[in-house]
Design an enzyme around this catalytic site. Structure first.
Site, PDB file in Angstrom:
ATOM      1  N   LEU A   1      32.899   0.147 -19.290  1.00 24.57           N
ATOM      2  CA  LEU A   1      32.633   0.569 -20.325  1.00 24.57           C
ATOM      3  C   LEU A   1      32.745   2.215 -20.197  1.00 24.57           C
ATOM      4  O   LEU A   1      32.674   2.658 -21.505  1.00 24.57           O
ATOM      5  CB  LEU A   1      31.152   0.117 -20.505  1.00 24.57           C
ATOM      6  CG  LEU A   1      31.229  -1.169 -21.651  1.00 24.57           C
ATOM      7  CD1 LEU A   1      31.496  -2.453 -20.757  1.00 24.57           C
ATOM      8  CD2 LEU A   1      29.509  -1.202 -21.912  1.00 24.57           C
TER       9      LEU A   1
ATOM     10  N   GLU B   1       9.756  -6.789  -2.676  1.00 27.32           N
ATOM     11  CA  GLU B   1       9.607  -8.085  -2.069  1.00 27.32           C
ATOM     12  C   GLU B   1      10.763  -8.227  -1.067  1.00 27.32           C
ATOM     13  O   GLU B   1      11.308  -9.450  -0.861  1.00 27.32           O
ATOM     14  CB  GLU B   1       9.703  -9.091  -3.169  1.00 27.32           C
ATOM     15  CG  GLU B   1       8.552  -8.907  -4.129  1.00 27.32           C
ATOM     16  CD  GLU B   1       8.647 -10.245  -5.366  1.00 27.32           C
ATOM     17  OE1 GLU B   1       8.835 -11.178  -4.884  1.00 27.32           O
ATOM     18  OE2 GLU B   1       8.226  -9.782  -6.128  1.00 27.32           O
TER      19      GLU B   1
ATOM     20  N   GLN C   1      46.118  -5.622 -15.742  1.00 23.28           N
ATOM     21  CA  GLN C   1      46.001  -6.203 -14.689  1.00 23.28           C
ATOM     22  C   GLN C   1      44.768  -5.592 -13.847  1.00 23.28           C
ATOM     23  O   GLN C   1      43.974  -6.372 -13.106  1.00 23.28           O
ATOM     24  CB  GLN C   1      47.055  -5.974 -13.588  1.00 23.28           C
ATOM     25  CG  GLN C   1      48.351  -6.902 -14.210  1.00 23.28           C
ATOM     26  CD  GLN C   1      49.437  -6.703 -13.298  1.00 23.28           C
ATOM     27  OE1 GLN C   1      49.522  -6.155 -12.258  1.00 23.28           O
ATOM     28  NE2 GLN C   1      50.716  -7.485 -13.727  1.00 23.28           N
TER      29      GLN C   1
ATOM     30  N   GLU D   1       0.943  -1.125   0.001  1.00 23.14           N
ATOM     31  CA  GLU D   1       0.043  -0.038   0.002  1.00 23.14           C
ATOM     32  C   GLU D   1       0.879   1.152  -0.131  1.00 23.14           C
ATOM     33  O   GLU D   1       2.119   1.066   0.470  1.00 23.14           O
ATOM     34  CB  GLU D   1      -1.065   0.129   1.230  1.00 23.14           C
ATOM     35  CG  GLU D   1      -2.028  -1.153   1.222  1.00 23.14           C
ATOM     36  CD  GLU D   1      -2.968  -1.003   1.986  1.00 23.14           C
ATOM     37  OE1 GLU D   1      -3.185  -0.117   2.943  1.00 23.14           O
ATOM     38  OE2 GLU D   1      -3.924  -2.092   2.162  1.00 23.14           O
TER      39      GLU D   1
END
Length: 387
Positions: A341, A366, A282, A136
């Site tokens: 990236l 949840e 590395q 709710e």
């Protein structure tokens, strides 16, 4: 060059049937979902009914339930399907898990024979979509505070209240709604065509954009006595459903993490920095090693919890261990992969930022991380610290 991220041979723990289910889910994700997901995420809209029918035809809706047209597959097979679908997008996995592990499971576990035969075959086929109304506006982690109420009026029930952040709500044909009664919290099967029921869609989301999220509004919704779920009494009913859905998240989060890591490994192998591939440095390899270790640990944990579920011995705090660890590690992996990236990591040409945005929701829905920490803390100490 394609590199396997399965460093510990998780595949050796799987049955032939589980591998076949995983392959089918991966094909669906690759062929049907991935090509359209950038557009769906950008437009914040999905062809929910089409997708539900396609998922139903493949047996992925309520696939871990038995009878009524459901596939009756084991927990690990179901988890692996969630993993592959969430490797495409968390919103897609939400559609599957809300349909199968919340709405369908509630009817299957707590419903009357009439309710099961009316709804489950259509829901398993994707011909009817379900949603699950528990959260709710003012009560998320504390469902005991719910204000939605159901009162008797002759032989009927009359429901009033509202629910928030409901996946599938605006496209659902049936809602499982939990409400306070004079006899405690009870569940109701509510056809969404019932007068007084509405489900306005929630817009302007920054996460789970390839998913339908709604508010449920109930204004004097009149239902027959037969609409009540006869076997659900108190909060144990909805909380039992949540544990079913959380189990799928344990696997699903690892799918999102894997997709991020696969994307980053492939990108780093082609990206030339100071005259050699980014993957040859590395520091980059250290990042990959740490992320792969967590991915493999999380996947092993998911499979282990699935085997416990098969035996019927899986406990709520073990589900909390899985949800807490795997979502937390998945979002850390997504964020780290984004750094590999660099600027390209925020582009819609790559899935990483979409996964990271989605996992922000998965982290708190949840059961927030804090709630799962308290569940685990109670198991360790015997003391409930929720209040």
């Amino acid at each position: 060059m394609t590199v396997s991220l399965d460093l510990v041979d998780v595949d050796s723990l799987l049955t032939e049937e589980e591998v076949d289910v995983r392959a089918a889910a991966r094909r669906f994700a690759d062929e049907r979902l991935r090509p359209s997901l950038p557009e769906w995420f950008e437009s914040a809209s999905i062809p929910a009914r089409e997708l539900a029918k396609e998922l139903g035809a493949l047996g992925f809706l309520g696939m871990h339930l038995t009878g009524y047209g459901c596939a009756g597959l084991g927990p690990v097979a179901y988890g692996l399907a969630c993993l592959e679908i969430e490797a495409a997008d968390s919103g897609m996995r939400s559609l599957v898990s809300v349909q199968g592990s919340l709405a369908m499971y509630a009817i299957w576990k707590y419903g009357s024979e009439e309710q099961k035969t009316e709804w489950l075959p259509r829901m398993s086929a994707g011909e009817a979509i379900g949603c699950f109304g528990l959260t709710e506006p003012d009560f998320g982690s504390n469902p005991a505070g719910m204000r939605t109420n159901a009162r008797r009026d002759g032989d009927d029930w009359v429901l009033n209240g509202s629910k928030m952040w409901i996946t599938n709500g605006s496209v659902a044909d049936v809602a499982v709604v939990w409400a306070r009664t004079d006899d405690g919290v009870r569940g109701f099967v509510v056809p969404t065509s019932t007068p007084g029921f509405s489900a306005p869609e929630i817009t302007r989301k920054m996460s789970l954009r390839a998913s339908v999220t709604s508010e449920l509004v109930l204004e004097d919704v009149r239902l027959p006595a037969s609409a009540q779920l006869p076997e659900a009494r108190g909060l144990s009913g909805p909380l039992g459903c949540l544990n079913e859905a959380r189990f799928g998240i344990i696997f699903g989060a690892m799918g999102a993490a894997r997709d991020c890591l696969e994307t980053a490994v492939a990108y780093a192998g082609e990206r030339i920095v100071f005259d050699k591939p980014l993957s040859a440095y590395q520091l980059t390899q250290a990042k990959f090693a740490d992320m792969a270790v967590e991915l493999n640990k999380g996947t092993l944990l998911a499979v282990h919890l699935g085997r416990l579920k098969e035996k019927g011995t899986l406990r709520p705090e073990q589900v909390s261990v899985g949800k807490l660890n795997n979502v937390r590690e998945a979002i850390a992996i997504a964020r780290e992969c984004r750094t590999i990236l660099a600027a390209n990591g925020i582009s819609g040409e790559y899935p990483i930022m979409r996964h990271a945005n989605n996992l922000e929701s998965v982290l708190t829905y949840e059961g927030t991380s804090e709630v799962h920490q308290l569940v685990i803390g109670q198991a360790l100490t015997g003391q409930a610290a929720f209040r």
